[in-house]
Scaffold this active site. Structure first.
Site, PDB file in Angstrom:
ATOM      1  N   GLY A 118     -57.870  25.776  16.573  1.00 15.74           N
ATOM      2  CA  GLY A 118     -58.878  25.895  15.522  1.00 15.74           C
ATOM      3  C   GLY A 118     -58.961  27.297  14.960  1.00 15.74           C
ATOM      4  O   GLY A 118     -59.157  27.493  13.752  1.00 15.74           O
ATOM      5  N   ASP A 119     -58.805  28.288  15.834  1.00 15.94           N
ATOM      6  CA  ASP A 119     -58.826  29.685  15.396  1.00 15.94           C
ATOM      7  C   ASP A 119     -57.638  29.976  14.487  1.00 15.94           C
ATOM      8  O   ASP A 119     -57.744  30.750  13.528  1.00 15.94           O
ATOM      9  CB  ASP A 119     -58.804  30.615  16.605  1.00 15.94           C
ATOM     10  CG  ASP A 119     -59.876  30.268  17.620  1.00 15.94           C
ATOM     11  OD1 ASP A 119     -60.931  29.754  17.209  1.00 15.94           O
ATOM     12  OD2 ASP A 119     -59.653  30.494  18.821  1.00 15.94           O
ATOM     13  N   SER A 136     -61.922  20.278  10.364  1.00 18.88           N
ATOM     14  CA  SER A 136     -60.781  19.897  11.187  1.00 18.88           C
ATOM     15  C   SER A 136     -61.082  18.601  11.934  1.00 18.88           C
ATOM     16  O   SER A 136     -62.178  18.404  12.451  1.00 18.88           O
ATOM     17  CB  SER A 136     -60.424  21.018  12.164  1.00 18.88           C
ATOM     18  OG  SER A 136     -61.540  21.392  12.948  1.00 18.88           O
ATOM     19  N   MET A 137     -60.075  17.714  11.987  1.00 17.70           N
ATOM     20  CA  MET A 137     -60.242  16.391  12.586  1.00 17.70           C
ATOM     21  C   MET A 137     -59.204  16.124  13.660  1.00 17.70           C
ATOM     22  O   MET A 137     -58.822  14.977  13.900  1.00 17.70           O
ATOM     23  CB  MET A 137     -60.158  15.318  11.492  1.00 17.70           C
ATOM     24  CG  MET A 137     -61.147  15.511  10.347  1.00 17.70           C
ATOM     25  SD  MET A 137     -61.107  14.158   9.148  1.00 17.70           S
ATOM     26  CE  MET A 137     -59.429  14.330   8.506  1.00 17.70           C
ATOM     27  N   GLY A 138     -58.710  17.167  14.315  1.00 18.68           N
ATOM     28  CA  GLY A 138     -57.720  16.981  15.359  1.00 18.68           C
ATOM     29  C   GLY A 138     -56.433  16.415  14.795  1.00 18.68           C
ATOM     30  O   GLY A 138     -55.938  16.857  13.749  1.00 18.68           O
ATOM     31  N   ALA A 139     -55.900  15.392  15.472  1.00 29.08           N
ATOM     32  CA  ALA A 139     -54.643  14.792  15.028  1.00 29.08           C
ATOM     33  C   ALA A 139     -54.766  14.135  13.664  1.00 29.08           C
ATOM     34  O   ALA A 139     -53.760  13.884  12.996  1.00 29.08           O
ATOM     35  CB  ALA A 139     -54.170  13.764  16.055  1.00 29.08           C
ATOM     36  N   GLY A 140     -56.009  13.873  13.226  1.00 31.78           N
ATOM     37  CA  GLY A 140     -56.224  13.269  11.913  1.00 31.78           C
ATOM     38  C   GLY A 140     -56.080  14.234  10.765  1.00 31.78           C
ATOM     39  O   GLY A 140     -56.146  13.831   9.600  1.00 31.78           O
ATOM     40  N   GLY A 141     -55.900  15.519  11.067  1.00 28.25           N
ATOM     41  CA  GLY A 141     -55.698  16.509  10.021  1.00 28.25           C
ATOM     42  C   GLY A 141     -56.964  17.245   9.658  1.00 28.25           C
ATOM     43  O   GLY A 141     -57.826  17.495  10.506  1.00 28.25           O
TER      44      GLY A 141
END
Length: 316
Positions: free
Chosen positions: A256-257, A225-230
């Site tokens: 994230g969960d 996971s890359m936050g807003a980056g997808g």
């Protein structure tokens, strides 16, 4: 409902989400809203899976002093409560949400003290659950003081022996040791994966290569996971990038969960990698739109999935 999934939550938490518009450090701030939820990664993953119709048990450790909050949550969501009660109180994690500055500040407290005998009790409970025919065991979150870094490796091996597939969402030494069990799903974020591999990940190419390295070690599916980056997902020789649309964030609690739950749900549906990426990202988006660790109705999740762009990445 048939019990098919168990989550292990060794360091659960009471999630307190506080909304403070214009939050300023070293100043007096006024709280606009506050809510308290039973949480922690294993609890959240279980709740999200129950939300989409799965029979789920939660095992792990809870402090007896505030276990009633969790008991009420388990009853309300239809989760099987298989948690051990320990003296003391389950920790509280505070998220300060500032909607004006679009910022979230985390205050994570240390977990309840535990020991080897408590881990043995969790393992015994998990063995009993596995005997009921579990398909999946999800090992989620950090470890409390007194529990060794090898805990998830031992529980993953136990789950494997019991015929279940394993999903893993942790970090640090616990992540490295548990990888020896070759889990079916691993979901680190960029920082966690970089720390595990001992290198800084900057840019899509480095994330893709790192995910491929992890998959090559025997992990079935790696989702970074890359936050807003997808998120980058790698399974075997396949790799995809899931790109979420820009979306307002109500709270980051459980995002994230939610992705972990989406990955497991997709596996139960037999989805291909692209559709798995789309669904798991939709789960995460759904959690971002809610205050506290919650998901929107299934029809909203389906609508969110249609907004996710999935691109095929070249093999490493």
């Amino acid at each position: 409902m048939t019990l098919r999934i168990a989550t292990v939550s060794l360091n659960s938490a009471v999630d307190q989400t506080v909304t403070v518009p214009g939050f300023t450090a070293d100043a007096v701030n006024r709280v606009a809203a506050s809510r308290i939820d039973a949480g922690g990664k294993g609890v959240n993953v279980a709740s999200f899976l129950a939300h989409v119709g799965h029979g789920v048990a939660v095992t792990g450790l809870l402090g007896a002093e505030n276990a009633a909050l969790f008991a009420r949550h388990f009853a309300a969501t239809g989760l099987v409560d298989a948690c051990q009660r320990l003296p003391g109180a389950t920790r509280t994690n505070v998220k300060i949400v500032d909607p004006l500055q679009d910022q979230v500040t985390d205050l994570n407290f240390p977990g309840i003290a535990a020991g080897p005998a408590d881990l043995d009790a969790v393992a015994a409970t998990l063995t009993e659950l596995l005997a009921q025919g579990l398909d999946w065991v999800a090992l989620c979150g950090s470890l409390p003081a007194g529990i060794g870094a090898e805990a998830y490796a031992e529980l993953a091996a136990l789950a494997r022996k019991g015929g279940a597939r394993v999903a893993l969402d942790t970090s640090g030494p616990a992540l490295g040791l548990a990888l020896a069990a070759r889990p079916d799903i691993v979901k680190p974020n960029v920082a966690e994966l970089g720390a595990h591999l001992g290198r800084t990940l900057t840019g899509l190419e480095s994330v893709r290569e790192a995910a491929r390295d992890l998959a090559a070690s025997g992990v079935g599916l790696v989702a970074v996971s890359m936050g807003a980056g997808g998120a980058v997902l790698v399974r075997g020789a396949e790799a995809v990038l899931a790109i979420p649309p820009a979306t307002p964030i109500a709270s980051t609690v459980g995002a994230g969960d939610a992705m972990v739950a989406g990955l497991i749900h997709a596996a139960t549906l037999g989805l291909d990698l692209a559709e798995t990426a789309r669904l798991a990202t939709a789960f995460s988006l759904g959690a971002l739109g809610e205050i506290g660790p919650h998901l929107p109705p299934p029809e909203r999740l389906a609508a969110l999935a249609r907004t996710v762009t999935v691109k095929t990445l070249p093999p490493v």
